[in-house]
Design an enzyme around this catalytic site. Structure first.
Site, PDB file in Angstrom:
ATOM      1  CG  ASP A  21      28.148   1.135  -7.656  1.00  0.00           C
ATOM      2  OD1 ASP A  21      28.191   1.896  -6.939  1.00  0.00           O
ATOM      3  OD2 ASP A  21      27.173   0.889  -8.331  1.00  0.00           O
ATOM      4  CB  THR A 198      22.003  -2.534 -11.982  1.00  0.00           C
ATOM      5  OG1 THR A 198      21.009  -1.927 -11.155  1.00  0.00           O
ATOM      6  CG2 THR A 198      22.350  -1.682 -13.217  1.00  0.00           C
ATOM      7  CG  MET A 247      29.607  -5.743  -9.170  1.00  0.00           C
ATOM      8  SD  MET A 247      30.666  -4.598  -8.507  1.00  0.00           S
ATOM      9  CE  MET A 247      30.273  -4.250  -6.900  1.00  0.00           C
ATOM     10  CG  HIS A 248      23.943  -0.770  -8.757  1.00  0.00           C
ATOM     11  ND1 HIS A 248      22.565  -1.185  -8.955  1.00  0.00           N
ATOM     12  CD2 HIS A 248      23.984  -0.802  -7.285  1.00  0.00           C
ATOM     13  CE1 HIS A 248      22.066  -1.496  -7.676  1.00  0.00           C
ATOM     14  NE2 HIS A 248      23.174  -1.127  -6.762  1.00  0.00           N
ATOM     15  CG  ASP A 249      27.984   2.891 -10.740  1.00  0.00           C
ATOM     16  OD1 ASP A 249      28.225   3.525  -9.660  1.00  0.00           O
ATOM     17  OD2 ASP A 249      26.607   3.114 -11.161  1.00  0.00           O
TER      18      ASP A 249
END
Ligand code: RIB
Ligand code: CA
Length: 319
Positions: A21, A198, A247-249
């Site tokens: 990510d 997230t 897709m945390h970041d």
């Protein structure tokens, strides 16, 4: 308005079986026209900091932006022992296959202090790895807390737990909870995107296939990495039946330009640094009592995941 950014990252995209990510977040910030990425700093987290630095340089080159400086940061947490990096055995030789590119001289904490303090009120730090570098910068020069425009952090879990005794806190906080405590108590303007939102934004295998089919320098590579990461998640957490990659970041990058993608609430957040049973757990007081504590940050409590994934993929497909 142009958002001038520092991206502090434990990027591991490119090391098979390591989190992807951060690499997607880097690609997104490079492509979003109202974001101006001025510095990338690397930190130990998903992978060791030297491999992360090599991968950051490689990804910026693949994105056509070798001009953006990469400065190496902390090789270990402030106090905690080094943790085993996911799929360490599979990533050991990844640097051997990369064209050797040189990072900018110096170390992340001083690079952050220099850029933020030379541009008071102008620079946003987007922190998408453990907070070791950000904490070191704040310790080195406390004026960073008032000079920084804001610090947007992918980290924590505020309305839920991780449901894992092995990692009771969200990864970025759990790796270096002492760093998170320094940042939380710095007085800097903070916005957190935790697992609450997230984990709701996901890349699926069909997206990965479409990315790979583009044949584009970054997108096709990222599509392959996405499949490898989903494979790793399924193997590492069989009980969670992963079939997508969170897709945390990229969500932390997206809210710089589109803050309305999420619902923000003021909160008083503290982090556990004493007990190992609750290491890195972030406790958020949402200020609902009659005499609430002073807030120290904003936390994201809801996300428009459809709007996010559309925004995200529309940018990444063309890279
Ligand atoms: O918990 C998710 C976070 O940990 C993300 O930043 C991911 O890249 C890992 O660093
Ligand atoms: Ca990360």
């Amino acid at each position: 308005m142009v958002h001038r950014l520092i991206l502090d990252t434990d990027v591991a995209m490119g090391a098979p079986g390591s989190d992807i990510d951060d690499g997607f977040a880097m690609a997104l910030t490079v492509d979003v026209t109202d974001q101006q990425l001025e510095l990338v700093t690397t930190v130990n987290g998903n992978i060791d900091v030297d491999t992360s630095t090599a991968l950051a340089l490689h990804l910026l080159d693949r994105l056509g932006r070798p001009d953006i400086p990469v400065v190496r940061g902390a090789a270990r947490p402030l106090r905690r022992p080094l943790h085993d990096h996911p799929a360490r055995d599979r990533v050991a030789d990844v640097r051997e296959h990369l064209t050797p590119l040189k990072p900018a001289p110096g170390r992340a904490a001083t690079a952050i202090v220099d850029l933020v303090c030379a541009n008071p009120g102008e620079i946003t730090i987007v922190a998408i790895g453990p907070l070791t570098n950000v904490a070191l910068a704040l310790a080195l020069e406390p004026d960073v807390a008032t000079a920084v425009k804001e610090i947007i952090i992918m980290g924590g879990a505020f309305l839920r737990t991780t449901s894992m005794l092995a990692m009771p806190g969200e990864f970025n906080i759990w790796i270096d909870p002492e760093a998170a405590a320094i940042v939380l108590n710095s007085g800097a303007p903070l916005r957190f995107l935790g697992l609450d939102v997230t984990l709701q934004v996901e890349l699926n295998r069909a997206d990965a296939d479409r990315l790979t089919a583009t044949g584009r320098p970054f997108a096709s590579y990222a599509g392959q990495c996405a499949h490898a990461w989903i494979d790793y998640l399924r193997e590492a957490y069989p009980g969670r039946e992963f079939c997508t990659a969170p897709m945390h970041d990229p969500l932390a990058v997206a809210v710089v330009s589109k803050p309305g993608l999420v619902t923000w609430r003021p909160a008083r957040v503290e982090v556990e640094i004493c007990s190992d049973i609750t290491r890195g757990v972030t406790v958020a007081d949402l200020l609902t009592s009659r005499n609430p504590p002073e807030p120290n940050c904003m936390v994201a409590t809801e996300v428009d995941s459809v709007a996010f994934i559309e925004f995200f993929l529309n940018h990444v497909y063309s890279l």
